[in-house]
Design a protein around this motif. Structure first.
Motif, short mmCIF file in Angstrom:
data_model
loop_
_atom_site.label_atom_id
_atom_site.label_comp_id
_atom_site.label_asym_id
_atom_site.label_seq_id
_atom_site.Cartn_x
_atom_site.Cartn_y
_atom_site.Cartn_z
N VAL A 84 0.89 -1.17 0.00
CA VAL A 84 0.00 0.00 0.00
C VAL A 84 0.93 1.22 0.00
O VAL A 84 1.61 1.50 1.00
CB VAL A 84 -0.93 0.02 1.23
N LEU A 85 0.99 1.91 -1.12
CA LEU A 85 1.94 3.01 -1.33
C LEU A 85 1.21 4.34 -1.19
O LEU A 85 0.32 4.64 -1.98
CB LEU A 85 2.58 2.89 -2.71
N VAL A 86 1.58 5.11 -0.18
CA VAL A 86 0.92 6.40 0.08
C VAL A 86 1.85 7.51 -0.39
O VAL A 86 2.90 7.77 0.22
CB VAL A 86 0.60 6.57 1.58
N GLU A 87 1.47 8.16 -1.47
CA GLU A 87 2.30 9.19 -2.11
C GLU A 87 1.50 10.47 -2.33
O GLU A 87 0.38 10.42 -2.79
CB GLU A 87 2.85 8.65 -3.44
N TYR A 88 2.10 11.60 -2.02
CA TYR A 88 1.44 12.90 -2.13
C TYR A 88 1.48 13.44 -3.56
O TYR A 88 0.52 14.04 -4.04
CB TYR A 88 2.13 13.87 -1.17
N ASN A 89 2.59 13.21 -4.24
CA ASN A 89 2.84 13.78 -5.56
C ASN A 89 2.07 13.00 -6.65
O ASN A 89 2.32 11.81 -6.85
CB ASN A 89 4.35 13.74 -5.83
N PRO A 90 1.14 13.64 -7.37
CA PRO A 90 0.34 12.91 -8.36
C PRO A 90 1.15 12.30 -9.50
O PRO A 90 0.82 11.23 -10.00
CB PRO A 90 -0.65 13.96 -8.88
N LEU A 95 3.45 7.18 -11.90
CA LEU A 95 4.64 6.36 -12.17
C LEU A 95 4.59 5.05 -11.39
O LEU A 95 4.87 3.98 -11.93
CB LEU A 95 5.89 7.16 -11.80
N LEU A 96 4.21 5.13 -10.11
CA LEU A 96 4.13 3.94 -9.26
C LEU A 96 3.06 2.97 -9.77
O LEU A 96 3.27 1.75 -9.76
CB LEU A 96 3.83 4.34 -7.81
N ARG A 97 1.92 3.50 -10.20
CA ARG A 97 0.85 2.63 -10.75
C ARG A 97 1.34 1.90 -12.00
O ARG A 97 0.98 0.75 -12.24
CB ARG A 97 -0.39 3.45 -11.05
N ASP A 98 2.16 2.58 -12.78
CA ASP A 98 2.70 1.97 -13.99
C ASP A 98 3.73 0.89 -13.65
O ASP A 98 3.73 -0.19 -14.23
CB ASP A 98 3.33 3.07 -14.86
N ARG A 99 4.60 1.18 -12.68
CA ARG A 99 5.68 0.25 -12.33
C ARG A 99 5.20 -0.92 -11.45
O ARG A 99 5.76 -2.01 -11.52
CB ARG A 99 6.79 1.00 -11.59
N TYR A 100 4.21 -0.66 -10.61
CA TYR A 100 3.73 -1.68 -9.66
C TYR A 100 2.21 -1.82 -9.78
O TYR A 100 1.47 -1.43 -8.88
CB TYR A 100 4.15 -1.31 -8.23
N PRO A 101 1.75 -2.38 -10.89
CA PRO A 101 0.30 -2.44 -11.14
C PRO A 101 -0.47 -3.28 -10.13
O PRO A 101 -1.68 -3.11 -9.97
CB PRO A 101 0.21 -3.03 -12.55
N LEU A 102 0.20 -4.20 -9.43
CA LEU A 102 -0.49 -5.03 -8.45
C LEU A 102 -0.58 -4.36 -7.08
O LEU A 102 -1.35 -4.79 -6.22
CB LEU A 102 0.23 -6.39 -8.31
N ALA A 103 0.22 -3.32 -6.86
CA ALA A 103 0.20 -2.62 -5.58
C ALA A 103 -1.00 -1.68 -5.51
O ALA A 103 -1.57 -1.30 -6.54
CB ALA A 103 1.50 -1.83 -5.39
N THR A 104 -1.37 -1.30 -4.30
CA THR A 104 -2.42 -0.28 -4.09
C THR A 104 -1.72 1.06 -3.91
O THR A 104 -0.97 1.24 -2.94
CB THR A 104 -3.26 -0.61 -2.85
#
Length: 200
Positions: A84-90, A95-104
């Motif tokens: 579960v990745l909590v990131e402020y910067n849109p 980028l995270l959704r692209d690199r880690y599609p299985l992560a939330t």
């Protein structure tokens, strides 16, 4: 020989792109960034060592940025579906959704942790791993973050935080909290230390 050089150049490109992204974000909002550059591999691997890879429980990462520590967690054996990745910067979120599609990936303020992920987290987390710039925040804000993290964590699970500062980001003398620290990681730029807090 030319082919080997091309392969090496391709491998270095994502790291260079990430450094440019970090630097741009730091220039725009320096106090929101934990670092000017992504965490080095040795620092990221050291943080990942404290995470239980045999658990099925979620691993919450605060301020993953471009995913340097995320990658170390995955390489250590953490199932990306647990993340579960909590990131402020849109733009980092995209980028995270692209690199880690299985992560939330949650776009939200980690300093308002319970507001950001209370709907997402269904079971207690096995670890909270933080790349947030804690030492730039008032002590009350740091303590509130830790309090909220321990509400989300399973008993005895670690809150893992790195800092470039010589002093710990959270006092070592908190009642009911155990503290341990890694050796100083000189290979990181700048040198850093990993602090691990657990609620007794």
């Amino acid at each position: 020989m030319a082919l080997q050089s091309s392969v090496r150049a391709l491998k270095k490109q994502p790291r260079l792109d990430d450094e440019v992204r970090f630097l741009r974000s730091w220039i725009e909002k320096p106090l929101h960034m934990g670092a000017v550059m992504p965490s080095g591999k040795v620092l990221a691997r050291t943080m990942a060592l404290y995470v239980n890879i045999d658990s099925d429980a979620p691993v919450v990462e605060l301020g993953p940025g471009t995913g340097a520590i995320t990658q170390a967690l995955v390489e250590r054996g953490v199932d990306p579906r647990r993340l579960v990745l909590v990131e402020y910067n849109p733009s980092f979120c995209a980028l995270l959704r692209d690199r880690y599609p299985l992560a939330t990936v949650v776009q939200g303020d980690a300093y308002r942790l319970r507001d950001s992920i209370w709907k997402v987290l269904k079971t207690p987390a096995s670890a909270v791993v933080s790349g947030l710039p804690l030492v730039t925040k008032p002590m009350l804000t740091r303590l509130r973050l830790m309090r909220d993290a321990f509400v989300l964590l399973a008993p005895g699970a670690p809150f893992v935080q790195f800092t470039y500062s010589v002093a710990p980001p959270i006092p070592k003398s908190l009642h009911g909290i155990t503290t341990e620290a890694s050796e100083r990681i000189w290979m990181n730029v700048p040198p850093a230390r990993v602090w691990v807090y657990r609620r007794v």
